[in-house]
Design an enzyme around this catalytic site. Structure first.
Site, short mmCIF file in Angstrom:
data_model
loop_
_atom_site.label_atom_id
_atom_site.label_comp_id
_atom_site.label_asym_id
_atom_site.label_seq_id
_atom_site.Cartn_x
_atom_site.Cartn_y
_atom_site.Cartn_z
N SER A 41 0.81 -1.23 0.00
CA SER A 41 0.00 0.00 0.00
C SER A 41 0.84 1.27 0.00
O SER A 41 0.31 2.36 0.17
CB SER A 41 -0.92 0.01 1.22
OG SER A 41 -0.15 -0.02 2.42
N ASN A 131 -1.93 -1.73 13.62
CA ASN A 131 -3.38 -1.53 13.66
C ASN A 131 -3.74 -0.19 14.29
O ASN A 131 -4.52 0.59 13.72
CB ASN A 131 -4.06 -2.66 14.44
CG ASN A 131 -3.93 -4.00 13.75
OD1 ASN A 131 -3.39 -4.09 12.65
ND2 ASN A 131 -4.44 -5.05 14.39
N THR A 176 -39.98 24.91 -12.35
CA THR A 176 -40.27 23.61 -11.75
C THR A 176 -40.48 22.64 -12.90
O THR A 176 -41.03 23.04 -13.94
CB THR A 176 -41.52 23.63 -10.84
OG1 THR A 176 -42.68 23.86 -11.64
CG2 THR A 176 -41.41 24.71 -9.77
N HIS A 177 -40.03 21.41 -12.74
CA HIS A 177 -40.10 20.43 -13.82
C HIS A 177 -39.41 20.93 -15.08
O HIS A 177 -39.72 20.49 -16.19
CB HIS A 177 -41.55 20.06 -14.15
CG HIS A 177 -42.36 19.63 -12.98
ND1 HIS A 177 -42.36 18.33 -12.51
CD2 HIS A 177 -43.18 20.33 -12.16
CE1 HIS A 177 -43.15 18.25 -11.46
NE2 HIS A 177 -43.66 19.45 -11.21
N SER A 298 -14.38 22.25 -29.29
CA SER A 298 -14.53 20.98 -29.99
C SER A 298 -13.37 20.80 -30.97
O SER A 298 -12.90 21.77 -31.58
CB SER A 298 -15.85 20.97 -30.77
OG SER A 298 -15.87 19.93 -31.72
N LYS A 304 -18.04 25.58 -31.18
CA LYS A 304 -18.52 25.00 -29.93
C LYS A 304 -17.85 25.64 -28.72
O LYS A 304 -16.68 25.94 -28.70
CB LYS A 304 -18.27 23.49 -29.90
CG LYS A 304 -19.17 22.67 -30.80
CD LYS A 304 -20.64 22.80 -30.43
CE LYS A 304 -20.96 22.21 -29.08
NZ LYS A 304 -20.65 20.77 -28.99
N ASN A 306 -18.02 24.49 -24.82
CA ASN A 306 -18.56 23.43 -23.96
C ASN A 306 -18.28 23.70 -22.48
O ASN A 306 -17.17 24.07 -22.12
CB ASN A 306 -17.95 22.09 -24.35
CG ASN A 306 -18.22 21.72 -25.79
OD1 ASN A 306 -19.29 22.04 -26.32
ND2 ASN A 306 -17.27 21.07 -26.43
N TYR A 338 -9.39 -5.53 13.48
CA TYR A 338 -8.76 -5.22 12.19
C TYR A 338 -8.79 -6.42 11.25
O TYR A 338 -8.48 -7.55 11.64
CB TYR A 338 -7.31 -4.75 12.38
CG TYR A 338 -6.71 -4.31 11.07
CD1 TYR A 338 -6.99 -3.04 10.56
CD2 TYR A 338 -5.92 -5.16 10.32
CE1 TYR A 338 -6.48 -2.63 9.34
CE2 TYR A 338 -5.40 -4.77 9.09
CZ TYR A 338 -5.69 -3.51 8.60
OH TYR A 338 -5.19 -3.11 7.40
N GLN A 343 -7.70 -1.96 4.61
CA GLN A 343 -6.62 -1.22 3.97
C GLN A 343 -7.13 -0.33 2.84
O GLN A 343 -6.50 0.67 2.48
CB GLN A 343 -5.57 -2.20 3.42
CG GLN A 343 -4.39 -1.53 2.75
CD GLN A 343 -3.26 -2.51 2.50
OE1 GLN A 343 -2.53 -2.88 3.41
NE2 GLN A 343 -3.12 -2.94 1.25
N LYS A 346 -7.96 4.09 2.98
CA LYS A 346 -7.18 5.28 2.61
C LYS A 346 -7.26 5.57 1.12
O LYS A 346 -7.31 6.74 0.71
CB LYS A 346 -5.73 5.09 3.06
CG LYS A 346 -5.56 5.17 4.57
CD LYS A 346 -4.20 4.72 5.03
CE LYS A 346 -4.04 3.24 5.01
NZ LYS A 346 -4.90 2.54 5.98
#
Length: 497
Positions: A41, A131, A176-177, A298, A304, A306, A338, A343, A346
């Site tokens: 790790s 641990n 709304t909607h 683009s 374009k 974006n 543990y 592990q 993290k």
């Protein structure tokens, strides 16, 4: 593969170099390469090197205080750890990673410490387990790192509040909607997102008390057999308290679950804000224009523009939710204390933290630099959005709201049949539907965008005075946070710089 010993330090001899590990006295062979790929790790937890060293310094100091480490060894360890910290920091700065062959940061620190402190280094791990060491490192890192997220959130809130203050006279459609609903102040829209983010700050701060508990001294699971003062040790590290149970101390990852859940909710709020701005920046709406700094083009279509930054923020919300769900799935079937499954905490923690921090910065920059087209927002308003205002006219003249709602709907139907809007529907059509609509002059007063928004003076409404009240509340809240980082509070210090 045979073992090679340097005075009680254990090394495995590999093809290219020797590597040190903290276990294996009863093993005759080193782990398979495929297991090491899954197990090691260091690429992830090297990020905890400062916390691991600080924890080791405080642990050595506590061993010295309790009589289990003499002054000479203690001095050698402290000096050696300072040198190790400088070495690792320089390597990470220059190379971006550590090239040590060890499996984790704990092994790297101890092996490097031996190079500086000799046999004194062999005493550092007395009564300590990886641990409780790992659990402590992670909590220390979070206590140091989470205020950065809090600051980024506050910066975003400040930008939104500042724009709301400056653009308070812009009136725009409210939806709304995703259908035009009622006119609102543009500031009211911005502040609707601020209140979600403010709650995110509060929820982040609420994690502090549960997070600021030191597991160090819990050992592998049963506690510490030496007379260690855990409360003093916790205070030395900058914690507010100690974990109350050693098995809980090494096995609980609730603080990480809580953070991942929080980050997914914060990401959700950023995603909804991003979606609104993406829509408003489209040519169909044209209310917002994003700056060049936070737009892309683009490779095929020269015209374009974006909103990729906001789209990435929107997409990140799903990834943050996935990380949160994934870690809960890891935990749900684990037995006590543990297990190596933990592990992964993290990796998910760091990934979510980094992504959310970038999203906050991109959102802040996008909003700080965007332009709002007040004229386009005004032109997007149409008289039908004042249908509720017409119903309120009837209500003020004694007509029950349910009936008023139906009568205005009848007027809308009649206007549609005549090919006009509500403002241009002949007055006689209104009075034929209901005499309480009043005179033509009275009706025309309804068709005013500013008059419409100014009706909503109740707390939280879109009237100017109500919006100003929200802005004032938010400024007071921001001012109250200036001298409070929300995490360190009454703690004496957090020595992680």
């Amino acid at each position: 593969m045979y073992l090679k010993y340097l005075p009680t330090l254990q090394y495995y001899k590999s093809k290219d170099k020797e590597r040190y590990q903290l276990w294996g006295g009863c093993f005759e062979e080193e782990p398979a390469a495929v297991l090491r790929r899954l197990n090691d790790s260091l690429a992830v937890d090297s990020r905890l090197f400062r916390q691991d060293i600080r924890g080791s310094q405080c642990w050595a100091r506590e061993l010295n205080r309790s009589g289990h480490l003499n002054d000479q060894d203690h001095k050698a360890i402290q000096h050696g750890l300072n040198n190790v910290e400088k070495e690792i920091e320089e390597e990470l700065t220059s190379k971006g990673r550590l090239s040590d062959p060890e499996e984790d940061i704990h092994s790297v620190v101890e092996r490097r410490l031996y190079a500086h402190a000799g046999d004194s280094a062999l005493r550092l791990h007395t009564a300590r387990s990886r641990n409780d060491q790992s659990a402590t490192d992670t909590r220390l890192w979070m206590l140091r790192a989470l205020p950065t997220l809090r600051t980024a959130l506050k910066n975003l809130i400040l930008v939104l509040v500042s724009r709301a203050e400056k653009e308070i006279d812009i009136i725009a459609p409210g939806y709304t909607h995703l259908q035009r609903a009622q006119p609102i102040r543009w500031s009211h829209f911005l502040l609707s997102h601020v209140w979600c983010l403010r709650d995110d700050v509060t929820r982040l701060e609420e994690q502090k008390g549960r997070l600021s508990r030191s597991p160090l001294g819990s050992g592998a699971l049963a506690g510490c057999a030496l007379p260690i003062d855990r409360e003093r040790l916790a205070q030395d590290l900058g914690f507010e308290d100690v974990t109350p149970n050693s098995m809980f101390g090494v096995g609980s990852r609730d603080h990480i679950v809580e953070f991942l859940n929080w980050s997914s909710l914060c990401g959700l709020h950023l995603s909804r804000l991003a979606e609104d701005l993406i829509i408003y920046s489209s040519q169909e709406f044209g209310i917002v224009r994003l700056s060049d700094q936070f737009s892309t083009g683009s490779s095929l279509m020269p015209q374009k523009r974006n909103p990729d930054g906001l789209e990435l923020v929107r997409g990140a919300a799903g990834l943050l939710l996935g990380e949160s769900f994934a870690f809960s799935c890891v935990l749900k079937g684990l037995p006590s204390t543990y297990n190596k499954d933990l592990q992964s905490d993290k990796e998910l923690l760091f990934r979510s933290y980094d992504k959310l921090l970038d999203c906050l910065k991109v959102t802040t920059g996008t909003i700080r630099t965007m332009e709002v087209n007040a004229d386009k927002a005004l032109r997007a308003l149409e008289p039908g959005m004042l249908a509720t205002d017409l119903a309120h006219v009837l209500v003020r003249r004694g007509v029950p709201f349910r009936r008023a709602h139906h009568l205005v709907g009848t007027a809308l139907r009649r206007a549609n049949a005549l090919g006009v809007d509500l403002q241009n529907l002949p007055h006689q059509e209104y009075t034929a539907i209901c005499p309480e609509f009043g005179t033509d002059e009275e009706l025309q007063k309804v068709f005013s965008w500013s008059a419409s928004v100014e009706q909503y003076t109740s707390a939280g409404g879109t009237a100017k005075i109500s919006v100003q009240r929200q802005i004032q509340q938010l400024h007071q809240w921001l001012d109250s946070k200036q001298d409070d980082d929300g995490f360190r509070g009454r703690r004496r210090r957090l020595p992680l710089d």
